[in-house]
Scaffold this motif. Structure first.
Motif, mmCIF file in Angstrom:
data_model
loop_
_atom_site.group_PDB
_atom_site.id
_atom_site.type_symbol
_atom_site.label_atom_id
_atom_site.label_comp_id
_atom_site.label_asym_id
_atom_site.label_seq_id
_atom_site.Cartn_x
_atom_site.Cartn_y
_atom_site.Cartn_z
ATOM 1 N N GLY A 1 34.410 65.344 130.159
ATOM 2 C CA GLY A 1 34.675 65.485 128.762
ATOM 3 C C GLY A 1 35.478 66.660 128.443
ATOM 4 O O GLY A 1 35.902 67.657 129.057
ATOM 5 N N ASP A 2 35.856 66.906 127.272
ATOM 6 C CA ASP A 2 36.589 67.974 126.836
ATOM 7 C C ASP A 2 35.769 68.809 125.691
ATOM 8 O O ASP A 2 35.158 68.367 124.875
ATOM 9 N N ILE A 3 35.474 69.991 126.231
ATOM 10 C CA ILE A 3 34.916 70.905 125.043
ATOM 11 C C ILE A 3 35.835 71.328 123.885
ATOM 12 O O ILE A 3 36.901 71.833 123.976
ATOM 13 N N GLN A 4 35.429 70.708 122.587
ATOM 14 C CA GLN A 4 36.051 70.843 121.357
ATOM 15 C C GLN A 4 35.570 71.799 120.747
ATOM 16 O O GLN A 4 34.362 71.928 120.387
ATOM 17 N N LEU A 5 36.298 72.654 119.715
ATOM 18 C CA LEU A 5 35.814 73.327 118.451
ATOM 19 C C LEU A 5 35.384 72.359 117.364
ATOM 20 O O LEU A 5 36.185 71.793 117.021
ATOM 21 N N ILE A 6 34.434 72.641 116.586
ATOM 22 C CA ILE A 6 33.856 71.975 115.634
ATOM 23 C C ILE A 6 33.753 73.019 114.546
ATOM 24 O O ILE A 6 33.201 73.946 114.500
ATOM 25 N N GLN A 7 34.886 72.879 113.276
ATOM 26 C CA GLN A 7 34.852 73.905 112.307
ATOM 27 C C GLN A 7 34.404 73.211 110.735
ATOM 28 O O GLN A 7 34.710 71.999 110.642
ATOM 29 N N VAL B 1 31.166 68.161 122.942
ATOM 30 C CA VAL B 1 31.978 67.477 123.964
ATOM 31 C C VAL B 1 32.633 66.271 123.446
ATOM 32 O O VAL B 1 31.635 65.365 123.022
ATOM 33 N N GLU B 2 33.837 66.157 123.401
ATOM 34 C CA GLU B 2 34.489 65.177 122.858
ATOM 35 C C GLU B 2 35.395 64.406 124.122
ATOM 36 O O GLU B 2 35.583 64.880 125.076
ATOM 37 N N LEU C 1 33.783 69.472 132.972
ATOM 38 C CA LEU C 1 34.177 69.774 131.642
ATOM 39 C C LEU C 1 35.503 70.678 131.504
ATOM 40 O O LEU C 1 35.762 71.256 132.146
ATOM 41 N N ASN C 2 36.463 69.939 130.735
ATOM 42 C CA ASN C 2 37.879 70.381 130.487
ATOM 43 C C ASN C 2 37.738 71.511 129.151
ATOM 44 O O ASN C 2 36.989 71.359 128.357
ATOM 45 N N TYR C 3 38.563 72.371 129.439
ATOM 46 C CA TYR C 3 39.138 73.576 128.306
ATOM 47 C C TYR C 3 40.188 73.469 127.898
ATOM 48 O O TYR C 3 41.007 74.102 127.904
ATOM 49 N N PRO C 4 40.504 72.267 126.948
ATOM 50 C CA PRO C 4 41.962 71.970 126.547
ATOM 51 C C PRO C 4 42.343 72.917 125.300
ATOM 52 O O PRO C 4 41.282 73.354 124.835
#
Length: 298
Positions: free
Chosen positions: A170-176, A218-219, A240-243
């Motif tokens: 999955g992709d590590i995403q920022l949640i704000q 993770v999204e 885990l990807n860092y997009p």
């Protein structure tokens, strides 16, 4: 045969005394030219830009802090943590795995793009794993506008009937929940979400971390639970990807003014044309008496 080589308008001036109906009309019409466009632009929503977004690939590094909990079919579980303080209180629940990991920079731009992690937990033939939970810590930094840094937590879980491996990507995403500042240094979440005295209280850790205004998750994730019994090792494999992230921030003064000015000017141009036409008609027809001055009549 003639052709025009140049032209310019002839200026006609209209004069009057300070205290006159013509002066009052000029003042009122000028105010109606500049004030209503401001009201219209402001009331049409979005006049002041309260937030904006930009794209940035964050600087992410795995801190090599990992907690893994394997749930067994008999209701007990196995645990391993990279923090020695967690293991001291867990007794016979502790199992030592073999861990391999690497972070990769696929496009060679100096910014890491992904993490691969493989964990093999030794098992005996009678143990059946029905669920897995993993917590990983990351250093997370943004640098384009404000310098933001935090210690982020990624939580992964999977379950099924007696299994021999769990694979997740999955992709590590920022949640704000709130935008970042457009400048300055923000390190309010630099403290580890796992900070505190053992024993490990997973529910409390996740509750406190979820209450943050800024966190990681993770999204776009895909997972595979492979079934099997009597295996020597249970395998946990993570990719885990860092997009690039879409980051919300509070614009600075000049960006805010620029957005409002463009909206105001687009309405102002129409009002200037309209009231200039009205003034020309009123004064040229002498509806309000004035003194006319022309270039040929000084």
């Amino acid at each position: 045969m003639r052709f025009k080589v140049w032209s310019h308008p002839i200026e006609i001036s209209y004069s009057t005394t300070l205290l006159s109906k013509a002066t009052l009309f000029y003042v009122v019409s000028s105010l109606l030219t500049v004030v209503p466009p401001l009201i219209i632009a402001y009331r049409s929503q979005g006049f002041w830009i309260k937030s904006a977004t930009y794209s940035e690939q964050p600087d992410i590094h795995f801190k090599h802090t990992l907690i893994v909990i394997l749930e067994k079919s008999d209701g007990t579980d196995l645990i391993w943590s990279s923090r020695e303080s967690d293991l001291e209180l867990e007794g016979d629940r502790v199992r030592i795995p073999v861990i391999r990991s690497r972070e990769e920079d696929g496009n060679r731009d100096g910014v890491l793009d992904s993490l691969w992690l493989n964990l093999e937990m030794p098992m005996d033939g009678s143990e059946e794993i029905t669920g897995v939970q993993a917590l990983l810590l990351f250093d997370y930094k943004l640098k384009r506008f404000s310098y933001f840094e935090m210690t982020g937590l990624v939580y992964l879980t999977g379950q099924g009937s007696a299994g021999r491996s769990f694979q997740c990507s999955g992709d590590i995403q920022l949640i704000q929940r709130q935008p970042l500042s457009h400048r300055g240094r923000d390190s309010r979440y630099i403290e580890s979400p796992l900070a505190g005295e053992p024993p490990l209280h997973l529910a409390e850790i996740l509750r406190n971390y979820g209450a943050r205004n800024i966190s990681l998750r993770v999204e776009n994730s895909y997972s595979v639970w492979r079934r099997g019994t009597g295996v020597e090792n249970f395998v946990l494999e993570l990719n885990l990807n860092y997009p690039s992230q879409t980051v919300e921030y509070i614009p600075g003064f000049w960006q805010t003014i620029k957005g409002g000015w463009i909206q105001y000017l687009s309405v102002l141009v129409v009002f200037i044309y309209l009231f200039n036409s009205i003034k020309t008609f009123v004064f040229s027809q002498q509806i309000l008496p004035t003194i006319i001055e022309t270039p040929w009549k000084q």
